[in-house]
Design a protein around this motif. Structure first.
Motif, PDB file in Angstrom:
ATOM      1  N   VAL A   1       0.762  -1.385  -0.185  1.00 31.55           N
ATOM      2  CA  VAL A   1      -0.083  -0.058  -0.019  1.00 31.55           C
ATOM      3  C   VAL A   1       0.734   1.383   0.262  1.00 31.55           C
ATOM      4  O   VAL A   1       0.656   2.316  -0.753  1.00 31.55           O
ATOM      5  N   VAL A   2       1.961   1.410   0.918  1.00 26.71           N
ATOM      6  CA  VAL A   2       2.821   2.604   1.034  1.00 26.71           C
ATOM      7  C   VAL A   2       3.547   2.477  -0.393  1.00 26.71           C
ATOM      8  O   VAL A   2       3.588   3.820  -1.076  1.00 26.71           O
ATOM      9  N   PHE A   3       3.994   1.529  -0.955  1.00 26.65           N
ATOM     10  CA  PHE A   3       4.623   1.712  -2.027  1.00 26.65           C
ATOM     11  C   PHE A   3       3.559   2.209  -3.425  1.00 26.65           C
ATOM     12  O   PHE A   3       4.091   3.181  -4.265  1.00 26.65           O
ATOM     13  N   TYR A   4       2.534   1.768  -3.296  1.00 22.78           N
ATOM     14  CA  TYR A   4       1.612   2.245  -4.575  1.00 22.78           C
ATOM     15  C   TYR A   4       1.229   3.574  -4.258  1.00 22.78           C
ATOM     16  O   TYR A   4       1.038   4.322  -5.062  1.00 22.78           O
ATOM     17  N   LEU A   5       1.085   4.203  -2.844  1.00 19.54           N
ATOM     18  CA  LEU A   5       0.850   5.516  -2.624  1.00 19.54           C
ATOM     19  C   LEU A   5       2.174   6.508  -3.085  1.00 19.54           C
ATOM     20  O   LEU A   5       1.855   7.470  -3.793  1.00 19.54           O
ATOM     21  N   VAL A   6       3.242   6.027  -2.661  1.00 21.86           N
ATOM     22  CA  VAL A   6       4.268   6.648  -3.248  1.00 21.86           C
ATOM     23  C   VAL A   6       4.295   6.762  -4.823  1.00 21.86           C
ATOM     24  O   VAL A   6       4.838   7.778  -5.271  1.00 21.86           O
ATOM     25  N   PHE A   7       4.290   5.634  -5.165  1.00 24.33           N
ATOM     26  CA  PHE A   7       4.310   5.620  -6.766  1.00 24.33           C
ATOM     27  C   PHE A   7       3.391   6.437  -7.647  1.00 24.33           C
ATOM     28  O   PHE A   7       3.575   7.025  -8.374  1.00 24.33           O
TER      29      PHE A   7
END
Length: 504
Positions: A40-46
């Protein structure tokens, strides 16, 4: 468990040995939430990087957004102060000024005086020979002109006395004012002052450094002054454009052509209740109501009529869709119609109708039928027939067959089986879903109206296209919200009564 039946230590150890995987904490179970959280964190940063959200927020012009929102709840008075080369001025207002035909606002102070001007006038003299068409010049004096009928016109001077403005002071509020005199424009805002010299033609020269609320792209060009919600101004070489903002909606009840314009609520009430007739042919109350309905600035009657069109459009489209989806859903339900071919044909028809968005259907029918409510009704009908048909058929496939089998067991005809074994189970669900779509389509009809399907949506789009009537847009948006709120409450109450629950 009592002490006598409680297993001993050897027995506990034996159980633990046989089922060690149950007592041992799984590392995979602890790792799974971490992987989900990391994803989830990676998706938000991306997403933040891919859509350049930080750059967009940093470079957004929040001032324009604030002015845009202010336009919804306020109106502007726009006097134009023209400056002649000799420094004298003239004040004019927009054609449809909220102040009426003879504006004289208290926040503009003018010093006037009479001046005598010498102007040139053309006077006809003796006839002259008209030059040939092939001639590139004529032999008349430089100050003579050829008049109609072959006469020469010579310049003559006349004098006339007229009243001009020599000094103007525009007061926005206690902290903001603009003073114009002797071709000098002095603006004061938030404790800072800016003095500009104008030439009465096309050049503006700042005499002091520009404060943060003043902008000028290039030396000599116009200067724009931004005062926040209070308003703004543009300084040009021969004109000062004032934009003074006031909170509220101007002339909401009576426009500038109404005999009630400019009167207080008390004066209007006195005229309506006990005053002499303004028009001998009808009462003051009838005249006031007519002035409200046909208000040229707000067009109340037209807006209300378009809103009613939207409501009728949503109701008729949903009603027809429910009537058509009702019999078709029995053909689509596998447990009602055993023919797989029939099931698939009807279900695919539902898929086709609902896969094309209502907005696209509206464009299609606007082209087919022309702009108007018929296009909107057809768009709602086609889309909702597919959606309601699918929902109805799924409700039928999930009924309790025991009730239907019970009706069959008494030797009832197939129609009676559906009537007494199926309909009592699904009819409240059908009605509830139809009511929900009716309430939802009241909102959707507004959107499809903007593409020509009629109703309040088209009126709203016309107001937005002007890019200046945002208070009219706010009025229609609030009206739409009120109507949606009312129909949502009615729909919820009806659905709760049908389903036997409590309304929320």
């Amino acid at each position: 468990m009592t002490a006598s039946t409680k297993p001993g230590v050897p027995e506990m150890e034996a159980i633990a040995a046989r089922h060690a995987h149950l007592l041992r904490s799984s590392s995979k179970k602890g790792l799974k939430p971490m992987l989900i959280g990391g994803g989830v964190v990676f998706y938000l940063v991306f997403s933040w990087w891919f859509f350049s959200i930080g750059h967009v927020l940093a470079n957004a012009n929040w001032g324009i957004a604030g002015t845009y929102l202010a336009d919804w709840v306020s109106y502007e008075i726009r006097p134009e102060i023209g400056i002649a080369p000799d420094g004298t001025m003239a004040v004019s207002y927009q054609r449809n000024s909220p102040l009426g035909k003879n504006p004289n606002p208290q926040w503009i102070m003018l010093d006037k005086q009479e001046v005598t001007r010498t102007v040139e006038a053309l006077s006809a003299t003796t006839p002259a020979q008209k030059p040939k068409a092939s001639s590139s010049f004529n032999f008349m004096a430089p100050n003579a002109a050829l008049g109609a009928g072959g006469t020469t016109e010579q310049a003559a001077t006349t004098t006339r006395t007229e009243q001009v403005v020599t000094r103007a002071v525009v007061t926005y509020d206690r902290a903001t004012r603009i003073e114009i005199a002797n071709k000098l424009v002095t603006a004061t805002h938030a404790g800072e002052s800016l003095t500009m010299k104008v030439d009465g033609a096309d050049r503006v020269t700042a005499q002091t450094p520009l404060p943060r609320w003043a902008t000028q792209k290039r030396p000599g060009e116009k200067v724009t002054l931004s005062f926040g919600f209070t308003g703004w101004a543009e300084i040009e070489g021969d004109e000062v454009s004032i934009r003074n903002r006031f909170f509220g909606w101007a002339n909401f009840l009576f426009d500038t052509n109404s005999p009630y314009f400019g009167k207080s609520y008390g004066e209007v009430a006195s005229l309506v209740l006990s005053g002499d007739r303004i028009e001998p042919t009808r009462s003051n109350l009838s005249l006031a109501w007519d002035n409200i309905l046909y208000n040229a600035e707000w067009q109340h009657l037209d807006v209300w009529t378009k809103m009613l069109q939207t409501i009728v459009m949503a109701f008729v489209g949903t009603l027809f869709a429910s009537f058509i989806a009702f019999p078709l859903c029995f053909l689509a339900a596998r447990n009602i119609t055993p023919s797989r071919l029939t099931n698939q044909l009807v279900k695919r028809s539902f898929d086709f109708l609902r896969s094309v968005d209502m907005f696209i259907w509206a464009l299609f029918f606007t082209r087919a039928f022309g702009p108007g409510p018929l296009a909107g009704i057809s768009a709602i009908f086609f889309t909702d027939t597919g959606t309601l048909g699918k929902l109805y058929s799924e409700a039928l496939e999930n009924i309790d067959d025991k009730q239907r089998e019970g009706v069959k067991s008494v030797g009832a005809a197939p129609i009676a089986v559906q009537r007494f074994g199926v309909l009592p189970q699904v009819l409240p669900v059908f009605a509830s879903q139809a009511l929900y779509f009716w309430e939802s389509n009241t909102r959707s009809a507004t959107i499809i109206g903007a593409v020509g399907a009629g109703g309040i949506g088209l009126k709203l789009w016309e107001a937005m296209r002007t890019n200046s009537d945002w208070e009219n847009v706010a009025y229609m948006v609030l009206l739409i919200l009120m109507v949606v709120f009312v129909f949502d409450s009615i729909s919820n109450a009806c659905r709760s009564r049908l389903m036997g629950g409590k309304s929320h």
